[in-house]
Design a protein around this motif. Structure first.
Motif, PDB file in Angstrom:
ATOM      1  N   MET A 130      -8.694   2.960 -11.742  1.00 23.36           N
ATOM      2  CA  MET A 130      -7.987   2.327 -11.013  1.00 23.36           C
ATOM      3  C   MET A 130      -6.918   3.117 -10.533  1.00 23.36           C
ATOM      4  SD  MET A 130      -8.365  -1.622 -12.786  1.00 23.36           S
ATOM      5  CE  MET A 130      -7.631  -0.898 -13.717  1.00 23.36           C
ATOM      6  N   SER A 131      -6.704   3.221  -8.817  1.00 20.31           N
ATOM      7  CA  SER A 131      -5.396   4.225  -8.807  1.00 20.31           C
ATOM      8  C   SER A 131      -5.563   3.157  -7.234  1.00 20.31           C
ATOM      9  CB  SER A 131      -6.136   5.664  -8.347  1.00 20.31           C
ATOM     10  OG  SER A 131      -7.249   5.909  -7.813  1.00 20.31           O
ATOM     11  N   ILE A 132      -4.471   4.537  -6.580  1.00 15.60           N
ATOM     12  CA  ILE A 132      -3.643   3.928  -5.634  1.00 15.60           C
ATOM     13  C   ILE A 132      -3.382   5.676  -5.184  1.00 15.60           C
ATOM     14  CG2 ILE A 132      -1.382   2.857  -3.613  1.00 15.60           C
ATOM     15  CD1 ILE A 132      -3.261   0.969  -5.222  1.00 15.60           C
ATOM     16  N   GLN A 133      -4.557   6.338  -3.532  1.00 18.90           N
ATOM     17  CA  GLN A 133      -3.457   6.960  -3.165  1.00 18.90           C
ATOM     18  C   GLN A 133      -2.284   6.843  -1.604  1.00 18.90           C
ATOM     19  OE1 GLN A 133      -7.589   7.335  -0.482  1.00 18.90           O
ATOM     20  NE2 GLN A 133      -8.323   8.492  -2.003  1.00 18.90           N
ATOM     21  N   VAL A 134      -1.736   7.932  -2.625  1.00 16.51           N
ATOM     22  CA  VAL A 134      -0.316   7.777  -1.965  1.00 16.51           C
ATOM     23  C   VAL A 134      -0.113   9.053  -0.859  1.00 16.51           C
ATOM     24  CG1 VAL A 134       2.621   7.815  -2.221  1.00 16.51           C
ATOM     25  CG2 VAL A 134       0.243   6.654  -4.191  1.00 16.51           C
ATOM     26  N   LYS A 135       0.117   9.207   0.496  1.00 23.82           N
ATOM     27  CA  LYS A 135       0.756  10.061   1.045  1.00 23.82           C
ATOM     28  C   LYS A 135       2.223   9.673   1.449  1.00 23.82           C
ATOM     29  CE  LYS A 135      -0.835  11.920   5.714  1.00 23.82           C
ATOM     30  NZ  LYS A 135      -0.737  11.830   6.348  1.00 23.82           N
ATOM     31  N   TRP A 136       2.710  11.278   1.399  1.00 23.80           N
ATOM     32  CA  TRP A 136       4.295  11.559   1.352  1.00 23.80           C
ATOM     33  C   TRP A 136       4.846  11.542   2.437  1.00 23.80           C
ATOM     34  CZ3 TRP A 136       7.266   8.987  -2.564  1.00 23.80           C
ATOM     35  CH2 TRP A 136       6.413   8.400  -3.362  1.00 23.80           C
ATOM     36  N   PHE A 137       5.595  11.266   3.630  1.00 25.87           N
ATOM     37  CA  PHE A 137       7.070  11.520   4.167  1.00 25.87           C
ATOM     38  C   PHE A 137       6.808  13.132   4.607  1.00 25.87           C
ATOM     39  CE2 PHE A 137       9.962  12.178   7.500  1.00 25.87           C
ATOM     40  CZ  PHE A 137       9.064  11.433   9.080  1.00 25.87           C
ATOM     41  N   PRO A 138       6.919  14.161   4.504  1.00 22.97           N
ATOM     42  CA  PRO A 138       7.542  15.537   4.482  1.00 22.97           C
ATOM     43  C   PRO A 138       9.112  15.733   4.396  1.00 22.97           C
ATOM     44  CG  PRO A 138       6.106  15.104   6.596  1.00 22.97           C
ATOM     45  CD  PRO A 138       6.090  13.486   6.117  1.00 22.97           C
TER      46      PRO A 138
ATOM     47  N   VAL B 204      -2.171   7.059  -7.761  1.00 25.77           N
ATOM     48  CA  VAL B 204      -0.891   6.767  -8.628  1.00 25.77           C
ATOM     49  C   VAL B 204      -2.068   5.778  -9.104  1.00 25.77           C
ATOM     50  CG1 VAL B 204       0.817   4.741  -8.503  1.00 25.77           C
ATOM     51  CG2 VAL B 204       0.980   7.121  -7.393  1.00 25.77           C
ATOM     52  N   ALA B 205      -1.780   5.822 -10.366  1.00 23.14           N
ATOM     53  CA  ALA B 205      -2.886   4.757 -11.839  1.00 23.14           C
ATOM     54  C   ALA B 205      -2.394   3.214 -10.714  1.00 23.14           C
ATOM     55  CB  ALA B 205      -2.807   4.966 -13.054  1.00 23.14           C
ATOM     56  N   TRP B 206      -3.310   2.567 -10.774  1.00 21.61           N
ATOM     57  CA  TRP B 206      -3.244   0.826 -10.639  1.00 21.61           C
ATOM     58  C   TRP B 206      -2.726   0.502 -11.458  1.00 21.61           C
ATOM     59  CZ3 TRP B 206      -5.250  -3.659 -11.961  1.00 21.61           C
ATOM     60  CH2 TRP B 206      -4.585  -4.708 -11.480  1.00 21.61           C
ATOM     61  N   ARG B 207      -1.671  -0.485 -12.030  1.00 20.07           N
ATOM     62  CA  ARG B 207      -1.848  -1.710 -12.809  1.00 20.07           C
ATOM     63  C   ARG B 207      -1.024  -2.754 -12.707  1.00 20.07           C
ATOM     64  NH1 ARG B 207       2.916   2.030 -12.941  1.00 20.07           N
ATOM     65  NH2 ARG B 207       4.796   0.873 -12.613  1.00 20.07           N
ATOM     66  N   PRO B 208      -1.305  -3.611 -13.139  1.00 22.89           N
ATOM     67  CA  PRO B 208      -0.899  -4.783 -12.321  1.00 22.89           C
ATOM     68  C   PRO B 208       1.000  -5.077 -11.871  1.00 22.89           C
ATOM     69  CG  PRO B 208      -2.409  -5.507 -14.320  1.00 22.89           C
ATOM     70  CD  PRO B 208      -1.923  -4.328 -14.096  1.00 22.89           C
ATOM     71  N   GLY B 209       1.052  -6.110 -10.758  1.00 20.82           N
ATOM     72  CA  GLY B 209       2.431  -5.503 -10.697  1.00 20.82           C
ATOM     73  C   GLY B 209       3.384  -4.962  -9.781  1.00 20.82           C
TER      74      GLY B 209
END
Length: 79
Positions: free
Chosen positions: A1-9, A24-29
């Motif tokens: 369970m995860s979230i893919q994150v892309k960061w502005f330069p 990022v590991a997904w977690r409730p909330g």
């Protein structure tokens, strides 16, 4: 369970991970704001950042779901 994150330069340089894309590991909330805080940004910093979740603008306090794609853009203003 995860979230893919892309960061502005410009955010990459200031983040803890120093990576243009992270997982990022997904977690409730979990919210975009919490992802920012976990990467070392303050709530004041967050005021200049716009979260995009799955291609649509979202709020910093909106809940994230497992598998979401999160992108952080910097709000650029001028005049």
């Amino acid at each position: 369970m995860s979230i893919q994150v892309k960061w502005f330069p410009t955010l990459v340089k200031r983040s803890r991970s120093k990576q243009p894309e992270t997982v990022v590991a997904w977690r409730p909330g979990l919210t975009p704001l919490q992802v920012l805080l976990d990467e070392g940004f303050s709530e004041v910093d967050a005021e200049a950042v716009m979260p995009i979740v799955n291609g649509a603008q979202a709020g910093l306090r909106d809940g994230l779901a497992d598998g979401d794609r999160l992108e952080f853009l910097v709000s650029i203003q001028g005049g």
